[in-house]
Design a protein around this motif. Structure first.
Motif, short mmCIF file in Angstrom:
data_model
loop_
_atom_site.label_atom_id
_atom_site.label_comp_id
_atom_site.label_asym_id
_atom_site.label_seq_id
_atom_site.Cartn_x
_atom_site.Cartn_y
_atom_site.Cartn_z
N LEU A 136 0.55 -1.16 0.27
CA LEU A 136 0.23 0.39 -0.03
C LEU A 136 0.76 1.36 0.06
CD1 LEU A 136 -2.89 0.75 2.41
CD2 LEU A 136 -1.33 1.93 2.43
N ILE A 137 0.55 2.12 -0.84
CA ILE A 137 1.15 3.73 -0.62
C ILE A 137 0.78 4.17 -0.12
CG2 ILE A 137 1.91 5.53 -2.68
CD1 ILE A 137 1.71 2.97 -4.45
N LYS A 138 1.09 4.45 1.51
CA LYS A 138 0.68 5.66 2.32
C LYS A 138 0.70 6.55 2.54
CE LYS A 138 1.98 3.02 5.96
NZ LYS A 138 1.29 3.37 7.28
N LYS A 139 0.55 7.65 0.88
CA LYS A 139 0.63 8.88 0.60
C LYS A 139 -1.10 9.01 0.26
CE LYS A 139 2.23 12.99 -2.03
NZ LYS A 139 0.82 13.63 -2.78
N THR A 140 -1.73 7.47 -0.40
CA THR A 140 -2.88 7.54 -1.38
C THR A 140 -3.95 7.78 0.09
OG1 THR A 140 -2.87 5.37 -0.57
CG2 THR A 140 -2.17 6.19 -3.12
N LEU A 141 -3.44 7.32 1.44
CA LEU A 141 -4.52 7.57 3.14
C LEU A 141 -4.90 9.13 2.87
CD1 LEU A 141 -2.77 5.39 4.97
CD2 LEU A 141 -4.34 4.72 3.49
N GLN A 142 -4.13 10.17 1.93
CA GLN A 142 -4.99 11.09 2.03
C GLN A 142 -5.75 11.48 1.40
OE1 GLN A 142 -0.89 13.71 1.28
NE2 GLN A 142 0.02 12.74 3.13
N LYS A 143 -5.23 10.57 0.22
CA LYS A 143 -6.97 10.69 -1.24
C LYS A 143 -8.25 10.24 -0.77
CE LYS A 143 -5.20 10.41 -5.59
NZ LYS A 143 -5.12 9.69 -6.86
N VAL A 144 -7.79 9.09 0.34
CA VAL A 144 -8.93 8.57 1.03
C VAL A 144 -10.26 9.59 2.08
CG1 VAL A 144 -9.93 6.73 2.20
CG2 VAL A 144 -8.23 6.08 0.27
N MET A 145 -9.29 10.18 2.78
CA MET A 145 -9.54 11.27 3.38
C MET A 145 -10.55 12.45 2.87
SD MET A 145 -6.93 11.70 6.30
CE MET A 145 -5.71 10.95 7.02
N ALA A 146 -9.65 12.78 1.64
CA ALA A 146 -10.36 13.48 0.53
C ALA A 146 -11.37 13.51 0.04
CB ALA A 146 -9.51 14.47 -0.38
N ALA A 147 -11.13 12.41 -0.39
CA ALA A 147 -12.81 11.75 -0.57
C ALA A 147 -14.17 11.54 0.05
CB ALA A 147 -12.60 10.15 -1.15
N ARG A 148 -13.40 11.32 0.88
CA ARG A 148 -14.72 11.55 2.20
C ARG A 148 -15.00 12.83 2.80
NH1 ARG A 148 -18.12 7.75 3.88
NH2 ARG A 148 -16.54 6.11 4.35
N LYS A 149 -14.48 13.47 2.48
CA LYS A 149 -15.11 14.64 2.73
C LYS A 149 -15.68 15.31 1.35
CE LYS A 149 -11.49 17.53 5.43
NZ LYS A 149 -10.24 18.25 5.35
#
Ligand code: DX5
Ligand code: ZN
Length: 232
Positions: free
Chosen positions: A154-167
């Motif tokens: 898993l590429i850790k940086k993609t978790l920021q995009k998950v957060m932004a998608a939830r927003k």
């Protein structure tokens, strides 16, 4: 009803990591472990450097299970094959923004076939690319690896995009889309993705390559979900 449905934590088994010589058995074993969806990775050797399965395999899966078939299209010109996958029994077709110059039209074509439409982005593609189609989709898949192969980290940086998608999803509360993650999901990383806001978790290796079999693989992920999310 939608809130109830979308607050679930859904586990999807990617059959890419299954033993294809006994695909039916593998699916039934994942089902016995309590899997929610079957995830089918379709690759064309062009958009991604690997070649996998097509409508024929979706049809074979449909014959062995009544579970939702979550079909992830990693192919160029997906619009040419949408009807074939719908007829084969797909529950949802998820297309990559990188392959769809007419994204709004493609998503509506999927819905016109009477099935759900999802949209996905590679790790290098910004979330803004899907802002205008939020009303068209029931699922946003944030790729947590570069698509093409199972067994990656898993590429850790993609978790920021998950957060932004939830927003972004909370700005569309009427029919909130699922936030799905795919790639490198195991009993440890799944907790990070829960914390980031994902509610559908795709796993291949962690399920079908589990030393005790797919049933145990699913159960280990479910246990990890039950034990709660952790902060970094
Ligand atoms: C990657 C696929 C994934 C992959 C996940 O292109 O979309 O669904 O099979 O596999 P693991 O869980 O092994 O990372
Ligand atoms: Zn996938």
């Amino acid at each position: 009803m939608i809130d109830e449905m979308k607050s679930r934590q859904i586990l999807a088994a990617s059959i890419l990591a299954a033993d294809f010589s006994r695909l039916g058995e593998e699916i039934r074993e994942a089902e016995a472990g309590g899997i929610d969806w079957i995830h089918v990775d379709v690759m064309d050797g062009h958009f991604v450097p690997n070649l996998t399965m097509g409508p024929h395999v979706v049809e074979a899966c449909r014959r062995v299970t009544d579970l939702p078939l979550d079909v992830h299209l990693m192919i160029e010109k997906p619009e040419n094959l949408l009807a074939n996958f719908a007829i084969a029994g797909a529950t949802r077709l998820t297309v990559h923004v990188e392959t769809c110059p007419h994204l709004h039209h493609t998503l509506n074509s999927i819905k016109d076939l009477g099935i759900s439409a999802g949209v996905t982005l590679n790790p290098g593609t910004p979330l803004t690319f899907i802002k205008e189609v939020m009303d068209e989709v029931d699922l946003i898949l944030i790729m947590t690896v570069n698509p093409g192969f199972g067994g990656q980290q898993l590429i850790k940086k993609t978790l920021q995009k998950v957060m932004a998608a939830r927003k972004l999803q909370t700005l569309h509360p009427r029919d909130p889309a699922y936030i799905e993650v795919d790639g490198g999901i195991d009993p440890l990383t799944i907790k990070d993705t829960v914390h980031a806001g994902a509610d559908v978790f795709v796993a291949g290796t962690a399920i079908f390559q589990h030393p005790l079999g797919a049933r145990s693989g699913v159960q280990a992920l479910r246990e990890a979900l039950k034990s709660g999310s952790v902060k970094e």
